[in-house]
Design a protein around this motif. Structure first.
Motif, PDB file in Angstrom:
ATOM      1  N   ILE A 224       0.802  -1.085   0.181  1.00  0.00           N
ATOM      2  CA  ILE A 224      -0.022   0.012   0.116  1.00  0.00           C
ATOM      3  C   ILE A 224       0.917   1.287   0.000  1.00  0.00           C
ATOM      4  O   ILE A 224       0.560   2.135  -0.663  1.00  0.00           O
ATOM      5  N   LEU A 225       1.835   1.033   0.840  1.00  0.00           N
ATOM      6  CA  LEU A 225       2.861   2.349   0.951  1.00  0.00           C
ATOM      7  C   LEU A 225       3.415   2.699  -0.629  1.00  0.00           C
ATOM      8  O   LEU A 225       3.645   3.825  -1.072  1.00  0.00           O
TER       9      LEU A 225
ATOM     10  N   LEU B 200      -1.654  10.386   3.693  1.00  0.00           N
ATOM     11  CA  LEU B 200      -1.938   8.972   3.503  1.00  0.00           C
ATOM     12  C   LEU B 200      -0.703   8.167   3.894  1.00  0.00           C
ATOM     13  O   LEU B 200      -0.773   7.158   4.376  1.00  0.00           O
ATOM     14  N   VAL B 201       0.464   8.746   3.633  1.00  0.00           N
ATOM     15  CA  VAL B 201       1.870   7.970   4.215  1.00  0.00           C
ATOM     16  C   VAL B 201       1.929   7.924   5.396  1.00  0.00           C
ATOM     17  O   VAL B 201       2.158   7.017   6.079  1.00  0.00           O
ATOM     18  N   GLU B 202       1.348   9.015   6.083  1.00  0.00           N
ATOM     19  CA  GLU B 202       1.432   9.498   7.533  1.00  0.00           C
ATOM     20  C   GLU B 202       0.645   7.930   8.305  1.00  0.00           C
ATOM     21  O   GLU B 202       1.194   7.456   9.184  1.00  0.00           O
ATOM     22  N   TYR B 203      -0.632   8.138   7.713  1.00  0.00           N
ATOM     23  CA  TYR B 203      -1.437   7.101   8.259  1.00  0.00           C
ATOM     24  C   TYR B 203      -1.146   5.821   8.074  1.00  0.00           C
ATOM     25  O   TYR B 203      -1.152   4.929   8.848  1.00  0.00           O
ATOM     26  N   ILE B 204      -0.604   5.453   6.894  1.00  0.00           N
ATOM     27  CA  ILE B 204       0.133   3.858   7.062  1.00  0.00           C
ATOM     28  C   ILE B 204       0.939   3.612   7.729  1.00  0.00           C
ATOM     29  O   ILE B 204       1.261   2.426   8.320  1.00  0.00           O
TER      30      ILE B 204
ATOM     31  N   LEU C 185      -6.365   3.217   9.780  1.00  0.00           N
ATOM     32  CA  LEU C 185      -6.752   2.614   8.770  1.00  0.00           C
ATOM     33  C   LEU C 185      -7.905   3.260   8.357  1.00  0.00           C
ATOM     34  O   LEU C 185      -8.279   3.579   6.920  1.00  0.00           O
ATOM     35  N   LYS C 186      -9.060   3.464   9.097  1.00  0.00           N
ATOM     36  CA  LYS C 186     -10.199   4.165   8.408  1.00  0.00           C
ATOM     37  C   LYS C 186      -9.934   5.724   8.328  1.00  0.00           C
ATOM     38  O   LYS C 186     -10.454   6.352   7.260  1.00  0.00           O
ATOM     39  N   ASP C 187      -8.972   6.458   8.833  1.00  0.00           N
ATOM     40  CA  ASP C 187      -8.535   7.578   8.324  1.00  0.00           C
ATOM     41  C   ASP C 187      -8.036   7.704   7.174  1.00  0.00           C
ATOM     42  O   ASP C 187      -8.162   8.531   6.478  1.00  0.00           O
ATOM     43  N   PHE C 188      -7.153   6.792   6.980  1.00  0.00           N
ATOM     44  CA  PHE C 188      -6.336   6.495   5.624  1.00  0.00           C
ATOM     45  C   PHE C 188      -7.627   6.397   4.474  1.00  0.00           C
ATOM     46  O   PHE C 188      -7.227   7.077   3.411  1.00  0.00           O
ATOM     47  N   ILE C 189      -8.595   5.565   4.682  1.00  0.00           N
ATOM     48  CA  ILE C 189      -9.688   5.349   3.631  1.00  0.00           C
ATOM     49  C   ILE C 189     -10.552   6.659   3.555  1.00  0.00           C
ATOM     50  O   ILE C 189     -10.658   6.982   2.577  1.00  0.00           O
ATOM     51  N   VAL C 190     -10.486   7.423   4.641  1.00  0.00           N
ATOM     52  CA  VAL C 190     -11.040   8.834   4.376  1.00  0.00           C
ATOM     53  C   VAL C 190     -10.450   9.635   3.479  1.00  0.00           C
ATOM     54  O   VAL C 190     -10.872  10.489   2.675  1.00  0.00           O
ATOM     55  N   LYS C 191      -8.954   9.733   3.812  1.00  0.00           N
ATOM     56  CA  LYS C 191      -8.202  10.719   3.073  1.00  0.00           C
ATOM     57  C   LYS C 191      -8.069  10.130   1.567  1.00  0.00           C
ATOM     58  O   LYS C 191      -8.038  10.977   0.762  1.00  0.00           O
TER      59      LYS C 191
END
Length: 115
Positions: free
Chosen positions: A7-8, A43-47, A63-69
């Motif tokens: 993903i990263l 995105l990178v920060e959340y991963i 992970l949910k914050d990543f999906i929102v972004k």
């Protein structure tokens, strides 16, 4: 952990592609450009935050914050197209990358629910 790095790497590829496009954004759309740049780096920060944390609830939050972004990047991409800043082909390339990343992220959500 290997899945997180996939993903990263997909996110890094999305960032590189977007940076080539952001150079051509007009000055009057500076807010849109800045929001795209900030969200891409988030995105990178959340991963990374997801990968580092051990607590399941905290991991799920990142992970949910990543999906929102990721959804916001999709929105910004569509706005850029509507404003005629990027072409249909560029939207398709970005869309394929976003969909691929989204599928991987939802796969992680499902695997976390199974454990």
């Amino acid at each position: 952990m290997n899945y997180n790095f996939k993903i990263l790497s997909k996110c890094e590829r999305l960032i590189h592609y977007y940076h080539k496009l952001l150079v051509n954004y007009p000055g009057k759309e500076i807010v849109l450009k800045q929001n795209i740049q900030r969200t891409l780096y988030e995105l990178v920060e959340y991963i990374y935050s997801y990968s580092i944390n051990q607590v399941i609830r905290v991991k799920e939050k990142y992970l949910k914050d990543f999906i929102v972004k990721l959804a916001m990047i999709d929105f910004y991409t569509n706005m850029s197209y509507e404003l005629k800043i990027i072409t249909k082909k560029q939207v398709e390339v970005l869309g394929r990358n976003i969909i691929e990343i989204r599928k991987m992220a939802y796969g992680l959500v499902k695997s976390n629910e199974a454990t």
